[in-house]
Motif scaffolding. Structure first.
Motif, PDB file in Angstrom:
ATOM      1  N   VAL A 237       0.861  -1.178   0.000  1.00 16.03           N
ATOM      2  CA  VAL A 237       0.000   0.000   0.000  1.00 16.03           C
ATOM      3  C   VAL A 237       0.900   1.231   0.000  1.00 16.03           C
ATOM      4  CG1 VAL A 237      -1.548   1.357   1.469  1.00 16.03           C
ATOM      5  CG2 VAL A 237      -1.928  -1.111   1.165  1.00 16.03           C
ATOM      6  N   ASN A 238       0.504   2.246  -0.770  1.00 13.29           N
ATOM      7  CA  ASN A 238       1.278   3.485  -0.824  1.00 13.29           C
ATOM      8  C   ASN A 238       0.300   4.645  -0.909  1.00 13.29           C
ATOM      9  OD1 ASN A 238       2.899   5.642  -1.380  1.00 13.29           O
ATOM     10  ND2 ASN A 238       3.886   4.746  -3.193  1.00 13.29           N
ATOM     11  N   SER A 239       0.089   5.354   0.181  1.00 18.68           N
ATOM     12  CA  SER A 239      -0.944   6.391   0.160  1.00 18.68           C
ATOM     13  C   SER A 239      -0.517   7.642  -0.603  1.00 18.68           C
ATOM     14  CB  SER A 239      -1.450   6.727   1.571  1.00 18.68           C
ATOM     15  OG  SER A 239      -0.403   6.750   2.481  1.00 18.68           O
ATOM     16  N   ASP A 240       0.717   7.652  -1.091  1.00 14.01           N
ATOM     17  CA  ASP A 240       1.154   8.721  -1.993  1.00 14.01           C
ATOM     18  C   ASP A 240       0.555   8.534  -3.392  1.00 14.01           C
ATOM     19  OD1 ASP A 240       2.834  11.013  -2.596  1.00 14.01           O
ATOM     20  OD2 ASP A 240       4.137   9.644  -3.726  1.00 14.01           O
ATOM     21  N   MET A 241      -0.085   7.397  -3.638  1.00 10.85           N
ATOM     22  CA  MET A 241      -0.607   7.106  -4.984  1.00 10.85           C
ATOM     23  C   MET A 241      -2.091   6.788  -4.957  1.00 10.85           C
ATOM     24  SD  MET A 241       2.361   4.672  -6.581  1.00 10.85           S
ATOM     25  CE  MET A 241       3.880   5.471  -7.141  1.00 10.85           C
ATOM     26  N   PRO A 242      -2.914   7.717  -4.440  1.00 12.21           N
ATOM     27  CA  PRO A 242      -4.347   7.402  -4.302  1.00 12.21           C
ATOM     28  C   PRO A 242      -5.020   7.143  -5.646  1.00 12.21           C
ATOM     29  CG  PRO A 242      -3.931   9.740  -3.897  1.00 12.21           C
ATOM     30  CD  PRO A 242      -2.596   9.087  -4.016  1.00 12.21           C
ATOM     31  N   GLU A 243      -4.362   7.577  -6.742  1.00 12.30           N
ATOM     32  CA  GLU A 243      -4.976   7.367  -8.066  1.00 12.30           C
ATOM     33  C   GLU A 243      -4.961   5.890  -8.461  1.00 12.30           C
ATOM     34  OE1 GLU A 243      -2.147   8.733  -7.330  1.00 12.30           O
ATOM     35  OE2 GLU A 243      -0.578   8.412  -8.850  1.00 12.30           O
ATOM     36  N   HIS A 244      -4.179   5.079  -7.772  1.00 10.93           N
ATOM     37  CA  HIS A 244      -4.167   3.642  -8.091  1.00 10.93           C
ATOM     38  C   HIS A 244      -5.065   2.891  -7.113  1.00 10.93           C
ATOM     39  CE1 HIS A 244      -1.133   3.832 -11.189  1.00 10.93           C
ATOM     40  NE2 HIS A 244      -0.446   4.672 -10.432  1.00 10.93           N
ATOM     41  N   ASP A 245      -6.142   2.311  -7.661  1.00 12.34           N
ATOM     42  CA  ASP A 245      -7.158   1.639  -6.849  1.00 12.34           C
ATOM     43  C   ASP A 245      -6.663   0.403  -6.143  1.00 12.34           C
ATOM     44  OD1 ASP A 245      -9.061   3.333  -7.475  1.00 12.34           O
ATOM     45  OD2 ASP A 245     -10.211   1.999  -8.797  1.00 12.34           O
ATOM     46  N   PHE A 246      -6.017  -0.449  -6.904  1.00 14.09           N
ATOM     47  CA  PHE A 246      -5.714  -1.761  -6.349  1.00 14.09           C
ATOM     48  C   PHE A 246      -4.292  -1.813  -5.826  1.00 14.09           C
ATOM     49  CE2 PHE A 246      -9.165  -2.581  -9.375  1.00 14.09           C
ATOM     50  CZ  PHE A 246     -10.085  -3.121  -8.486  1.00 14.09           C
ATOM     51  N   GLN A 247      -4.191  -1.824  -4.510  1.00 16.82           N
ATOM     52  CA  GLN A 247      -2.886  -1.864  -3.871  1.00 16.82           C
ATOM     53  C   GLN A 247      -2.854  -3.110  -2.998  1.00 16.82           C
ATOM     54  OE1 GLN A 247      -1.974   1.911  -2.028  1.00 16.82           O
ATOM     55  NE2 GLN A 247      -2.467   3.045  -3.900  1.00 16.82           N
ATOM     56  N   GLY A 248      -1.822  -3.891  -3.169  1.00 17.84           N
ATOM     57  CA  GLY A 248      -1.742  -5.132  -2.412  1.00 17.84           C
ATOM     58  C   GLY A 248      -1.359  -4.881  -0.961  1.00 17.84           C
ATOM     59  N   ASP A 249      -1.591  -5.884  -0.115  1.00 14.61           N
ATOM     60  CA  ASP A 249      -1.209  -5.702   1.298  1.00 14.61           C
ATOM     61  C   ASP A 249      -0.434  -6.909   1.821  1.00 14.61           C
ATOM     62  OD1 ASP A 249      -3.329  -7.444   1.297  1.00 14.61           O
ATOM     63  OD2 ASP A 249      -4.508  -6.358   2.794  1.00 14.61           O
ATOM     64  N   ILE A 250       0.452  -7.432   0.971  1.00 16.71           N
ATOM     65  CA  ILE A 250       1.308  -8.558   1.371  1.00 16.71           C
ATOM     66  C   ILE A 250       2.435  -8.046   2.282  1.00 16.71           C
ATOM     67  CG2 ILE A 250       2.909 -10.323   0.504  1.00 16.71           C
ATOM     68  CD1 ILE A 250       0.308 -10.977  -0.737  1.00 16.71           C
ATOM     69  N   GLY A 251       3.083  -6.979   1.866  1.00 18.03           N
ATOM     70  CA  GLY A 251       4.138  -6.369   2.680  1.00 18.03           C
ATOM     71  C   GLY A 251       3.588  -5.179   3.446  1.00 18.03           C
ATOM     72  N   PRO A 252       4.434  -4.514   4.231  1.00 19.89           N
ATOM     73  CA  PRO A 252       3.970  -3.328   4.979  1.00 19.89           C
ATOM     74  C   PRO A 252       3.764  -2.148   4.032  1.00 19.89           C
ATOM     75  CG  PRO A 252       6.333  -3.661   5.297  1.00 19.89           C
ATOM     76  CD  PRO A 252       5.840  -4.836   4.479  1.00 19.89           C
ATOM     77  N   PRO A 253       2.919  -1.179   4.417  1.00 14.07           N
ATOM     78  CA  PRO A 253       2.799   0.038   3.606  1.00 14.07           C
ATOM     79  C   PRO A 253       4.174   0.699   3.500  1.00 14.07           C
ATOM     80  CG  PRO A 253       1.118  -0.001   5.335  1.00 14.07           C
ATOM     81  CD  PRO A 253       2.061  -1.133   5.617  1.00 14.07           C
ATOM     82  N   VAL A 254       4.458   1.317   2.355  1.00 13.80           N
ATOM     83  CA  VAL A 254       5.767   1.972   2.225  1.00 13.80           C
ATOM     84  C   VAL A 254       5.725   3.421   2.715  1.00 13.80           C
ATOM     85  CG1 VAL A 254       6.689   0.533   0.364  1.00 13.80           C
ATOM     86  CG2 VAL A 254       5.329   2.566  -0.191  1.00 13.80           C
TER      87      VAL A 254
ATOM     88  N   GLY B   6      -6.382 -14.412   1.966  1.00  8.25           N
ATOM     89  CA  GLY B   6      -7.182 -13.337   2.557  1.00  8.25           C
ATOM     90  C   GLY B   6      -6.634 -11.965   2.219  1.00  8.25           C
ATOM     91  N   ARG B   7      -5.345 -11.899   1.849  1.00  4.81           N
ATOM     92  CA  ARG B   7      -4.771 -10.600   1.490  1.00  4.81           C
ATOM     93  C   ARG B   7      -4.948 -10.347  -0.006  1.00  4.81           C
ATOM     94  NH1 ARG B   7      -0.144 -11.678   5.200  1.00  4.81           N
ATOM     95  NH2 ARG B   7      -0.857 -10.797   7.175  1.00  4.81           N
ATOM     96  N   MET B   8      -4.641  -9.104  -0.392  1.00  5.08           N
ATOM     97  CA  MET B   8      -4.711  -8.727  -1.800  1.00  5.08           C
ATOM     98  C   MET B   8      -3.318  -8.738  -2.400  1.00  5.08           C
ATOM     99  SD  MET B   8      -7.942  -8.124  -2.165  1.00  5.08           S
ATOM    100  CE  MET B   8      -7.994  -7.415  -3.817  1.00  5.08           C
ATOM    101  N   ILE B   9      -3.196  -9.301  -3.615  1.00  2.00           N
ATOM    102  CA  ILE B   9      -1.972  -9.154  -4.374  1.00  2.00           C
ATOM    103  C   ILE B   9      -2.395  -8.337  -5.592  1.00  2.00           C
ATOM    104  CG2 ILE B   9      -2.155 -11.480  -5.428  1.00  2.00           C
ATOM    105  CD1 ILE B   9       1.018 -11.536  -5.079  1.00  2.00           C
ATOM    106  N   ARG B  10      -2.234  -7.053  -5.447  1.00  4.05           N
ATOM    107  CA  ARG B  10      -2.813  -6.048  -6.358  1.00  4.05           C
ATOM    108  C   ARG B  10      -4.330  -6.270  -6.415  1.00  4.05           C
ATOM    109  NH1 ARG B  10       0.827  -2.296  -9.985  1.00  4.05           N
ATOM    110  NH2 ARG B  10      -0.752  -0.679 -10.075  1.00  4.05           N
ATOM    111  N   ALA B  11      -4.899  -6.558  -7.609  1.00  7.21           N
ATOM    112  CA  ALA B  11      -6.363  -6.675  -7.650  1.00  7.21           C
ATOM    113  C   ALA B  11      -6.865  -8.063  -7.281  1.00  7.21           C
ATOM    114  CB  ALA B  11      -6.858  -6.302  -9.045  1.00  7.21           C
ATOM    115  N   ASP B  12      -5.963  -8.989  -7.013  1.00 10.15           N
ATOM    116  CA  ASP B  12      -6.384 -10.365  -6.769  1.00 10.15           C
ATOM    117  C   ASP B  12      -6.509 -10.685  -5.293  1.00 10.15           C
ATOM    118  OD1 ASP B  12      -6.615 -11.430  -9.403  1.00 10.15           O
ATOM    119  OD2 ASP B  12      -4.436 -11.405  -9.567  1.00 10.15           O
TER     120      ASP B  12
END
Ligand code: HEC
Ligand code: HEC
Ligand code: HEC
Lengths: 164, 270
Positions: free
Chosen positions: A69-86, B195-201
């Motif tokens: 997740v990177n809140s500096d890029m709100p224009e991008h809808d789909f942000q993954g959450d596998i790693g910590p926010p940058v 359960g997490r998102m990998i971009r849109a997935d």
């Protein structure tokens, strides 16, 4: 001469400007500090944060947004959450540490899921493929996920992320 | 607003898969013991999909996968090959195939691990004198869909001990191997980050009980090995071929992670 030392030799003769001569530091030639950080630029050319932002979001370049997740890029809808926010990465880490993380995160974070973006040695991988084709890799074209300059650009961009 | 991802996190908390308003198919089960507690509960991939995609699977008229099974019925009756026989000539009504999908892949009488497709092709080449069907071919999709449907609602019951044990071990090893230039294992995505998102997935636990799957994105049936291929491709890795020994071993292991989850017949995924 291996393909890699060949291309390094070409780079050394080709990239000359401003009176100084630089060659990209190849993955094998990186000088690591404390095993985790890279104090010296990989290219000698300052990173461009705008190009780094593009590499960060682009699916065909860094695709970092697939995991962060990177809140500096709100224009991008789909942000993954596998790693910590940058968010705040530029305040949390030094430039040398970020260069180390982007080049080979598994040094800072052993066994991390984060891919190694700057390694061009196919022998380090299990069944490496030809990009996203599911076919075997081509030894002639196998390369790092990010170029040396893209690593510098991404690091320069991350250094601007100081709010969190 | 940025965090659209978190809104999707985790499987749907209470959705129930009820087909045609009457057939209730469990989408949650107790994890098998061999998993050693890595999951609190095991979930069908159905629970990770959107409301719209889930709804398609609840109605056989809306589920485009059922058209494949319908074509499969015609193929079941079609006499072919030098023996000029049909599946029905030997097996009778296709309902005789109830339970078969739930135990695949399994070790055959020669000690080889075979998937459903291998058993079908063996009947075609050895018994009917007909051509083998390609793993991802239309007739294979039709007939495997039809046969799977006969096990709808029956729990995955693959055998993993005895002769199957060595294959299962190899599949297990593969599941934890970090393939490709991105160095990602099945477990990285489906065990550590479901359960997490990998971009849109939205990552599920990577269960196989829904296969064969009708994938909206491909607008056709996707056999399990083709899904494996896609997942390995996404690691920037070199895949194995559909039907390869490695994929049959992986199929056995992946199926065993879902022991107890009902076969969905033909699922719908995006
Ligand atoms: C496949 C997932 C994945 C991808 C793709 C990915 N990362 Fe990471 N990243 C991680 C994980 C997981 C961590 C946490 C480290 C660990 O493993 O404990 C991490 C950690 C980091 C950190 C340190 C986090 C902190 O504390 O501030 C930075 C910075 C970072 N990544 C930047 C990037 C950049 C830049 C890219 C793209 C060029 C990228 N990542 C691509 C998974 C990923
Ligand atoms: C880079 C992440 C990633 C890796 C690595 C990965 N997968 Fe997947 N997989 C996905 C995504 C995304 C989907 C589609 C959404 C979902 O169901 O999780 C998926 C779907 C699946 C499904 C279908 C689930 C369903 O109910 O429709 C199966 C089965 C599966 N994966 C098995 C595997 C196996 C086996 C491996 C290792 C060979 C693997 N995956 C590796 C990301 C991954
Ligand atoms: C000439 C007779 C014959 C024909 C024709 C035939 N089969 Fe078979 N089939 C058998 C026999 C015999 C077996 C092994 C015994 C058993 O499991 O029923 C078998 C086994 C199978 C199995 C494995 C069942 C299990 O539980 O292990 C499947 C699946 C199968 N056949 C599908 C088909 C399909 C689909 C067709 C048509 C394309 C077909 N068969 C045509 C005789 C036939």
């Amino acid at each position: 001469m291996t393909r890699r030392s060949l291309s390094a030799a070409f780079a050394a003769t080709a990239v000359i400007w401003g009176g100084a001569s630089y060659a990209d530091i190849s993955p094998a030639d990186i000088v690591w500090e404390d095993e985790i950080a890279i104090p010296a630029s990989l290219t000698g050319t300052p990173g461009d944060p705008a190009a780094g932002a593009e590499a960060f979001s682009s699916r065909s370049i860094g695709n970092c947004l697939s995991c962060h997740v990177n809140s500096d890029m709100p224009e991008h809808d789909f942000q993954g959450d596998i790693g910590p926010p940058v968010d705040g990465a530029g305040a949390r880490w030094s430039e040398a540490e970020l260069r180390g993380i982007v080049s080979d995160a598994k040094r800072m974070f052993p066994d991390s899921m984060m891919p190694t973006f700057y390694n061009d040695n196919p022998d380090d991988y299990i069944r490496p493929g030809e990009a996203y084709t599911a076919r075997a890799y081509n030894p002639e074209t196998f390369s790092t996920l990010l170029t040396a300059q893209q690593v510098e650009d991404v690091v320069a961009y991350l250094m601007t992320l100081t709010d969190w | 607003a940025v965090l659209s991802s978190t809104a999707f996190a985790d499987p749907h908390p209470d959705a129930e898969l009820i087909i045609e308003g009457e057939l209730h198919i469990a989408t949650r089960a107790e994890p098998p013991e061999h998993l050693g507690g890595v999951f609190p509960e095991i979930y069908s991939g159905w629970l990770f999909r959107t409301d719209e995609t889930r709804a398609l699977q609840m109605d056989d008229f809306d589920n485009p996968g059922l058209l494949f099974a319908e074509r499969g019925e015609d193929r079941w009756e079609l006499a072919e090959g030098t023996a000029n026989q049909s599946c029905a000539d030997c097996h009778g009504d296709v309902e005789s195939m109830a339970g078969v999908r739930a135990v695949m892949p399994k070790v055959n009488e020669n000690g080889e691990l075979w998937s459903l497709q291998n058993y079908i092709n063996n009947c075609r080449t050895e018994r009917m004198g007909a051509d083998a069907w390609g793993w991802n071919s239309e007739p294979m999709k039709d007939v495997t869909s039809l046969i799977s449907l006969q096990s709808r609602g029956m729990p995955v019951a693959v055998k993993i001990d005895g002769e199957a044990a060595e294959f299962w071990e190899k599949g297990r090893e593969m599941y934890y191997t970090r393939f490709g230039q991105l160095e990602l294992s099945c477990a990285n995505c489906h065990e550590d980050n479901w359960g997490r998102m990998i971009r849109a997935d939205h990552l599920s636990q990577g269960m196989s009980n829904g296969f064969p799957t009708y994938r909206l994105k491909n607008a056709t049936i996707v056999p399990l090995h083709q899904r494996f291929r896609g997942c390995i491709r996404d690691t920037r890795g070199e895949s194995f071929a559909e039907g390869a020994q490695e994929f049959r071993e992986l199929e056995l292991y992946v199926s065993s992670r879902g022991l107890g989850l009902p076969i969905e017949g033909i699922s719908v995924r995006q």
